[in-house]
Write an enzyme that holds these catalytic residues in place. Structure first.
Site, PDB file in Angstrom:
ATOM      1  N   TRP A  29      36.342  39.986  40.379  1.00  0.00           N
ATOM      2  CA  TRP A  29      37.640  40.056  41.057  1.00  0.00           C
ATOM      3  C   TRP A  29      37.480  39.701  42.539  1.00  0.00           C
ATOM      4  CZ3 TRP A  29      39.711  42.619  45.222  1.00  0.00           C
ATOM      5  CH2 TRP A  29      41.100  42.594  45.338  1.00  0.00           C
ATOM      6  N   HIS A  30      36.346  40.110  43.109  1.00  0.00           N
ATOM      7  CA  HIS A  30      36.135  39.868  44.531  1.00  0.00           C
ATOM      8  C   HIS A  30      35.799  38.420  44.842  1.00  0.00           C
ATOM      9  CE1 HIS A  30      36.032  44.256  44.822  1.00  0.00           C
ATOM     10  NE2 HIS A  30      36.335  44.071  46.078  1.00  0.00           N
ATOM     11  N   GLY A  31      35.317  37.693  43.870  1.00  0.00           N
ATOM     12  CA  GLY A  31      35.022  36.302  44.149  1.00  0.00           C
ATOM     13  C   GLY A  31      34.376  35.620  42.981  1.00  0.00           C
TER      14      GLY A  31
END
Lengths: 462, 388
Positions: free
Chosen positions: A317-319
């Site tokens: 989700w963060h990258g």
């Protein structure tokens, strides 16, 4: 548009608040918020506004169909969630997936690089919360597509959260009251967030930037540890400052968004850290992924699987990069170890030991999180864990602005602990003093904004 | 009572924010005096400028410049920041005079001077090829007009730590199809060469450097006997030059401003087509009657699209195409010519409203000699386009 930009402070905010409070009617006020939210998003991403509108429309239509055709509820639900997830996958992960596939197969798929639309992770999760909660019967259908679009695009939380679930603001979308004391509290919260971002995050960011971008050998082990500390502070003040601003702005307009940070760096275990860091994301994963998978009320093996899935996804989700997946799994490993191996011991040891362990583990995690280039990541870890002397004079001469940046680490460390909150509780300053302090902070922040071109924002890319 | 306090607070916050917008829209300032440049102003949006983001960038730049007290805030922040830096690191600066100490993007301190990074030839080569091509094309199409090129080496042309030079001038000279006698350079071969000829805090040459440059250019042009200085004066105000401002050290990083005094022959001056009393304000600064902020430009003369000096001597007409380095010497050069035209291609079209064509300009003004003069920035500039 960043909250910490002059465009937002001097152009957007006075016009938006002016227009909003000039309207007396709730519908008109919502219309003002919707128009300004669209402008806010279009300012940075004129083309991608189509995407956010389409996603909101898909959710609205899906919801409507689930309500109208109960027999088709499940397939419509699956289709809507699938569509929204596919949208996220295409725009956020397709580059990564094809890149990985190309690297593995040696083939060239010839796909063009897809630019990441700002805030897509945040607004997709918000829309998903609407669709899932509607399917579960926890909220009622929003028949007005504009109202749903307002929820999705509401500018205070549009691009960097907190991830506000529909049920949190369901009532406030139509019935809310704005008051002077709420607006003043919101304004103060916004200014504190702005100061965290501009006065601390942007300052300490420079040290990390200088050291990590260096190709020479002027920085040794000490400087790499300082860089990791600087980044640890930067990401906290950056993101929690942004959350403060979002919560404050929401309150000005009568919304009450959930808290997103609770002094995470005071934690004495990684488990506690994740109860205090990006709370809205942790809860989202808990409620929509972890618990539906069975949570902890299942066999040990499945529970381990659930943890790994949730944290792998949290990383992703963060990258869209391997370092984010490693970062997520790193936390999964730590959480499992705390649950299965040394959690009990940690609780029995003095709190200081737990704090040192947690801070060290979190600090290290941010190095993995920050450096997407594997070569740089390995170099940084190598520099941190094998001793390389630092020629301090040489390191400073390589860029003297690092000195000023590192000076900001002292207030950054101090205010990462609940010093301000405890002071406020003990002194109980009058409203006027709080307002005056905030005015000074605002002026100082604006002075720093106009005098500096260095205004990065980490969570912008999510 | 609490409500009143909060109302006042919210009102003040709103006014602080709205004041910046009102200033930018209703009465934008022309200049950013703190940074000695034109202030950014709001422009009208177009669909394309909105979609490519340039309008949004322009708004941010304009609001940063136009917000009430922005200049003061910027100066204050920079002053505190560079003051702390200087105070903490004064020992480091003193002990490492022979090393580059980086103080900003592309800017370092060396031997008490603020210096730019040395340019790399491979990065500059395409620009030099283009610049030389423009000059060669003009020279080839106007064989009757002698063309001269004078290259000014400075901190960008040598690494003071190693003494290595990337050979930018040599590369340019090889590519210029001009008679070798028409090409020359202001040479910097060591830090000592540089320190004796350039300001400590400004990117221009100082009075000794510019005077040496004047004499060398005059010799190149075969322009006759140079003017001799009649005195040397150090102004009572310190200079915080362009590099000091760029580093955020305006008022912290300062130096003495010394100049030669000259007895110029009478000449009329026209700036962008309008008669001007003088170019620069050398005498006013020397006798202490000048107003405003001391800078290289305010002393010698600023950057204008076109400046014309007419001594009425009936001598040859010279056209000087250059950048701000020539500001310190065009008035001196003018003393040796009939009419001297100075054109700065960065501003010509904007300030005069006319397109620039060197061929037409030479013809229209009876130019006898054309001089190109500048540092690496001039010869690689995108503005160095001589014909439409």
């Amino acid at each position: 548009m960043l909250f910490s930009s002059m465009t937002f402070l001097v152009f957007f905010m006075p016009l938006c608040t002016g227009a909003y409070f000039l309207c007396k009617n709730r519908n008109w006020r919502n219309a003002v918020l919707l128009v300004f939210s669209m402008l806010f998003y279009a300012w940075g991403e004129p083309r991608n506004i189509v995407l956010i509108v389409a996603a909101a429309f898909a959710a609205w239509l899906g919801g409507l169909c689930m309500e109208r055709f109960p027999r088709l509820k499940k397939p419509v639900f699956i289709a809507t969630v699938g569509l929204l997830t596919a949208n996220l996958v295409v725009f956020k992960y397709l580059n990564f997936l094809t890149g990985t596939a190309e690297a593995l197969t040696g083939l060239d798929f010839g796909l063009k690089e897809i630019a990441l639309p700002i805030g897509i992770s945040f607004y997709t999760f918000q829309i998903l919360s609407y669709v899932i909660d509607l399917y579960r019967g926890e909220i009622s259908l929003q028949k007005n597509p504009f109202m749903l679009l307002l929820y999705v695009s509401l500018f205070p939380q549009l691009i960097a959260g907190p991830i506000v679930r529909y049920k949190t603001v369901e009532t406030e979308l139509t019935v809310r009251s704005e008051s002077l004391s709420d607006a003043a509290a919101g304004c103060r919260r916004f200014i504190v967030g702005l100061a965290k971002k501009v006065l601390i995050a942007n300052r300490v960011a420079l040290a990390a930037e200088i050291i990590y971008s260096s190709n020479g050998g002027e920085y040794g082990t000490l400087m790499y540890w300082l860089a990791s500390l600087a980044y640890t502070m930067q990401i906290y003040y950056d993101f929690s400052g942004y959350s403060d601003m979002a919560i404050g702005l929401g309150r000005i307009f009568g919304f009450h968004f959930p808290e997103n940070f609770d002094y995470p760096y005071v934690s004495t275990s990684v488990t506690e850290f994740w109860r205090r860091w990006h709370i809205s994301l942790s809860r989202w994963f808990r409620d929509y992924i972890y618990i539906p998978l069975g949570g902890s009320r299942t066999t040990r093996l499945k529970w381990v699987r659930n943890i790994l899935v949730v944290w792998g996804l949290t990383g992703l989700w963060h990258g869209a990069d391997w370092n984010f997946i490693i970062w997520g799994l790193y936390f999964a490993a730590l959480l499992l170890a705390e649950k299965l191996v040394y959690g009990g011991l940690l609780r029995r040891l003095p709190k200081a030991v737990g704090w040192i362990y947690t801070f060290f583990a979190v600090n290290l995690s941010w190095v993995i999180f920050n450096l997407t280039d594997p070569a740089r990541l390995l170099r940084a870890l190598g520099m941190m864990f094998t001793y390389h002397p630092t020629d301090l004079a040489g390191a400073i001469m390589a860029d003297t602005s690092i000195v000023n940046s590192l000076l900001w680490l002292a207030p950054a460390l101090l205010f990462a602990f609940p010093v301000a909150r405890k002071l406020k509780e003990r002194l109980r300053p009058p409203e006027a003093a709080l307002n005056l302090g905030c005015l000074l902070l605002l002026l100082l922040s604006v002075a720093f904004i106009v005098s500096s071109s260095f205004n990065p924002f980490i969570y912008f890319r999510f | 009572m609490k409500n009143k306090i909060n109302a006042v607070f919210l009102g003040i916050v709103w006014l602080i924010m709205a004041a910046g917008l009102c200033r930018a829209v209703l009465c934008p300032k022309e200049m950013s005096s703190e940074e000695n440049r034109y202030a950014n102003r709001l422009t009208r949006p177009t669909l394309s400028s909105f979609f490519d983001g340039s309008f949004q960038d322009g708004v941010e730049a304009a609001l940063s410049d136009q917000a009430l007290g922005s200049g003061m805030a910027r100066s204050g922040c920079n002053l505190v920041s560079s003051g702390i830096n200087e105070a903490l690191l004064s020992g480091l600066y003193a002990a490492n005079q022979d090393r580059y100490i980086r103080i900003g993007e592309g800017l370092s301190s060396f031997g008490g001077y603020l210096v730019y990074d040395t340019r790399e030839l491979k990065k500059m080569a395409p620009g030099l090829d283009r610049g030389a091509g423009e000059i060669n094309a003009f020279a080839a199409s106007h064989p009757d007009v002698p063309v001269y090129a004078y290259y000014i080496e400075k901190d960008t042309d040598i690494n003071f730590e190693t003494g290595e030079k990337p050979g930018l001038y040599g590369y340019l000279a090889e590519r210029l199809a001009l008679p070798p006698a028409n090409v020359s350079a202001f040479r910097i071969d060591s830090f000592e060469d540089y320190a004796g000829r350039f300001f400590r805090t400004d990117h221009h040459w100082d009075y000794r450097g510019s005077y040496q440059g004047y004499r060398e250019v005059l010799e190149l042009l075969d322009g006759g006997i140079p003017l001799e200085p009649v005195g040397e004066v150090t102004l009572d105000r310190p200079l915080s030059g362009s590099k000091a401002i760029e580093s955020g050290g305006k008022g912290v990083r300062t130096e003495d401003f010394t100049a030669y005094r000259f007895e110029y022959p009478p000449m009329s001056v026209t700036v962008n087509g309008s008669a001007a009393g003088d170019y620069g304000a050398q005498e006013a600064w020397i006798n202490g009657s000048a107003d405003g902020e001391l800078s290289y430009g305010s002393f010698y003369g600023g950057d204008f699209g076109e400046v014309v000096f007419d001594t009425g001597s009936g001598g040859e007409n010279l056209l000087v195409l250059g950048e701000s380095h020539d500001n310190a010497i065009i008035k001196l050069l003018a003393a040796n010519f009939g009419r001297t035209y100075s054109v700065d291609l960065r501003y010509y079209e904007v300030q005069t409203g006319r397109k620039f064509s060197l061929g037409e300009y030479v013809e229209a003004n009876g130019i006898d000699k054309v001089l190109f003069i500048g540092s690496i920035g001039f010869y690689t500039s995108d503005d160095l386009i001589l014909e439409d």
